[in-house]
Design a protein around this motif. Structure first.
Motif, short mmCIF file in Angstrom:
data_model
loop_
_atom_site.label_atom_id
_atom_site.label_comp_id
_atom_site.label_asym_id
_atom_site.label_seq_id
_atom_site.Cartn_x
_atom_site.Cartn_y
_atom_site.Cartn_z
N ILE A 169 -33.07 -29.03 -2.87
CA ILE A 169 -33.66 -28.80 -4.13
C ILE A 169 -35.30 -28.68 -3.95
CG2 ILE A 169 -34.08 -29.69 -6.51
CD1 ILE A 169 -31.30 -30.56 -6.41
N SER A 170 -35.84 -27.73 -4.32
CA SER A 170 -37.60 -27.65 -4.07
C SER A 170 -38.06 -28.59 -5.12
CB SER A 170 -38.10 -26.23 -4.10
OG SER A 170 -39.62 -26.22 -4.29
N PRO A 171 -39.15 -29.66 -4.70
CA PRO A 171 -39.90 -30.55 -5.48
C PRO A 171 -41.08 -29.68 -6.36
CG PRO A 171 -40.63 -30.48 -3.24
CD PRO A 171 -39.53 -29.54 -3.19
N GLU A 172 -41.20 -28.36 -5.93
CA GLU A 172 -42.19 -27.52 -6.52
C GLU A 172 -41.77 -26.98 -7.71
OE1 GLU A 172 -43.87 -25.02 -3.57
OE2 GLU A 172 -44.40 -26.52 -2.31
N GLY A 173 -42.60 -26.97 -9.00
CA GLY A 173 -42.42 -25.91 -10.09
C GLY A 173 -41.83 -27.04 -11.25
N GLU A 174 -41.85 -26.29 -12.48
CA GLU A 174 -41.41 -27.06 -13.60
C GLU A 174 -39.76 -27.11 -13.40
OE1 GLU A 174 -43.07 -25.74 -16.95
OE2 GLU A 174 -45.21 -26.00 -16.60
N GLU A 175 -38.97 -26.10 -13.25
CA GLU A 175 -37.76 -26.06 -13.08
C GLU A 175 -37.26 -26.37 -11.88
OE1 GLU A 175 -35.43 -25.35 -15.50
OE2 GLU A 175 -37.11 -25.55 -17.41
N PRO A 176 -36.07 -27.12 -11.68
CA PRO A 176 -35.42 -27.19 -10.21
C PRO A 176 -34.78 -25.94 -9.86
CG PRO A 176 -34.03 -28.03 -11.97
CD PRO A 176 -35.47 -27.79 -12.78
N HIS A 177 -35.21 -25.84 -8.50
CA HIS A 177 -34.37 -24.47 -7.81
C HIS A 177 -34.18 -24.72 -6.40
CE1 HIS A 177 -38.77 -24.29 -7.45
NE2 HIS A 177 -38.70 -23.53 -6.13
N CYS A 178 -33.55 -23.83 -5.84
CA CYS A 178 -33.47 -24.07 -4.22
C CYS A 178 -34.28 -23.40 -3.39
CB CYS A 178 -31.99 -23.21 -3.97
SG CYS A 178 -31.54 -23.54 -2.28
N ILE A 179 -34.70 -24.38 -2.35
CA ILE A 179 -35.68 -23.81 -1.41
C ILE A 179 -35.27 -22.46 -0.65
CG2 ILE A 179 -36.28 -26.05 -0.97
CD1 ILE A 179 -35.15 -25.78 1.86
N GLY A 180 -36.28 -21.74 -0.40
CA GLY A 180 -35.76 -20.51 0.21
C GLY A 180 -35.54 -20.53 1.94
N TYR A 181 -34.98 -19.29 2.22
CA TYR A 181 -34.43 -19.43 3.79
C TYR A 181 -35.57 -19.86 4.63
CZ TYR A 181 -32.21 -17.80 7.82
OH TYR A 181 -31.33 -17.81 8.99
N VAL A 182 -36.82 -19.21 4.53
CA VAL A 182 -37.91 -19.64 5.61
C VAL A 182 -38.12 -21.09 5.39
CG1 VAL A 182 -40.30 -19.28 6.07
CG2 VAL A 182 -39.10 -17.27 5.29
N ASP A 183 -38.19 -21.61 4.43
CA ASP A 183 -38.55 -23.26 4.10
C ASP A 183 -37.67 -23.80 4.79
OD1 ASP A 183 -39.78 -25.49 3.47
OD2 ASP A 183 -39.17 -25.39 1.45
N PHE A 184 -36.05 -23.61 4.63
CA PHE A 184 -34.89 -23.94 5.20
C PHE A 184 -35.14 -24.38 6.57
CE2 PHE A 184 -30.58 -23.60 6.87
CZ PHE A 184 -30.10 -24.71 6.61
N CYS A 185 -35.37 -23.13 7.15
CA CYS A 185 -35.46 -22.91 8.66
C CYS A 185 -36.51 -24.02 9.44
CB CYS A 185 -35.47 -21.52 9.12
SG CYS A 185 -34.03 -20.53 8.79
N SER A 186 -37.61 -23.73 8.59
CA SER A 186 -38.73 -24.56 9.02
C SER A 186 -38.32 -25.89 9.03
CB SER A 186 -39.95 -24.56 8.12
OG SER A 186 -41.15 -25.00 8.52
N ARG A 187 -37.65 -26.51 8.04
CA ARG A 187 -37.37 -27.96 7.95
C ARG A 187 -36.38 -28.37 9.02
NH1 ARG A 187 -36.43 -30.19 1.92
NH2 ARG A 187 -36.51 -31.99 3.10
N LEU A 188 -35.32 -27.42 9.19
CA LEU A 188 -34.54 -27.47 10.37
C LEU A 188 -35.18 -27.81 11.57
CD1 LEU A 188 -31.74 -25.01 9.92
CD2 LEU A 188 -31.27 -27.53 9.64
N ASP A 189 -36.26 -27.12 12.02
CA ASP A 189 -36.83 -27.37 13.24
C ASP A 189 -38.00 -28.55 13.34
OD1 ASP A 189 -35.92 -24.86 14.23
OD2 ASP A 189 -37.36 -23.69 13.31
N ASN A 190 -38.28 -28.87 12.04
CA ASN A 190 -39.37 -29.91 12.00
C ASN A 190 -39.18 -31.17 11.41
OD1 ASN A 190 -41.32 -27.97 13.12
ND2 ASN A 190 -41.14 -26.92 11.42
N GLU A 191 -37.92 -31.36 10.63
CA GLU A 191 -37.66 -32.58 10.16
C GLU A 191 -36.29 -33.13 10.45
OE1 GLU A 191 -38.05 -32.32 5.93
OE2 GLU A 191 -39.63 -31.07 5.99
#
Length: 270
Positions: A169-191
């Motif tokens: 779940i993305s912490p950005e924006g007023e409405e909760p939504h799922c993170i995108g694929y690019v963000d997902f891959c980046s977090r897999l690599d870096n977190e």
């Protein structure tokens, strides 16, 4: 009795009757106000339920469709998605097959978690639609966490399902939504903390890609997802019927790493 006493008695009686009638009118007004408040609260709850379902329905529908479609393409035969792009693919294709499959699973859990959070304090009422949606979401969750298979292939406990949903779940924006694929891959690599939650699911994907077998847990989950899509899109406005076919029940000898036989073929997939 004197005229004065008679007039006084009549006046007293009229006053008493007036007080009584006023009290009755006030009581009726109180009851009417309470009933109006109750009906207003019911309408407000119904509007809240409708608002939550309407805002989450489409993204949940898309996530459920993408997951059932990926499972269909993985489990339909030994020449499915993972065989073509993981076992026999290039390095780039192998990486995509694993990561995008991880994302499709996690994206579904994200939208289920978003819906769960938003309806947590809402009475879903007696609407058949709401009850069917929630029943099928619970059914999918049960099949992910079930020990019926006796093995651990694609098994995710309820807490793990929720954890994956929370992470997506993305912490950005007023409405909760799922993170995108690019963000997902980046977090897999870096977190590392983020990536660790996906280790079990990734291992299941790689094992199935390396050594195809008929994974009954996935087949059972795909059946329930098809049912969920049927409730969310009853008139096939988003997805035509031919794109939501249920997999046939297939059962094959499990590889040794599963430590047991697959689900009994007599188990119903309602």
């Amino acid at each position: 009795m004197s005229i004065e006493l008679l007039v006084a008695a009549i006046s007293g009686a009229v006053a008493l009757a007036s007080v009584f009638m006023s009290a009755r009118a006030s009581q009726k007004q109180t009851h009417l106000a309470a009933e109006l408040e109750r009906q207003t609260a019911n309408l407000s709850r119904a509007a809240d339920r409708q608002d939550v379902m309407s805002r989450v329905r489409d993204p949940l529908l898309w996530a459920a469709f993408e997951l059932q479609s990926r499972i269909y393409n993985i489990a339909r035969s030994q020449f499915g998605f993972l065989t073509l792009y993981y076992k026999e693919g290039t390095q780039r294709e192998r990486e995509y097959a694993v990561r995008n499959t991880l994302y499709v699973f996690a994206q579904y859990f994200a939208w289920v978690e978003i819906l769960r959070r938003q309806i947590h304090f809402l009475d879903l009422g007696k609407q058949e639609y709401n009850r069917k949606v929630m029943a099928l979401l619970h059914e999918v969750s049960d099949k992910f966490s079930s020990d019926t298979n006796r093995g651990t292939g694609f098994r995710l406990f309820r807490g793990e399902q929720r954890a994956l949903g929370e992470l997506m779940i993305s912490p950005e924006g007023e409405e909760p939504h799922c993170i995108g694929y690019v963000d997902f891959c980046s977090r897999l690599d870096n977190e590392r903390d983020f990536a660790d939650w996906f280790v079990s699911l990734e291992e299941s994907i790689r094992r199935l890609g390396e050594n195809y077998y008929s994974e009954s847990r996935l087949i059972s989950i795909q059946h329930s997802l098809v049912g969920l899509i049927g409730i969310l899109d009853p008139d096939s406005e988003r997805f035509p019927q031919h794109s939501r076919r249920a997999l046939p029940r297939q059962h094959a000898e499990a590889p040794s790493w599963l430590n047991g036989l697959q689900t009994d073929s007599s188990e119903p997939d309602s």
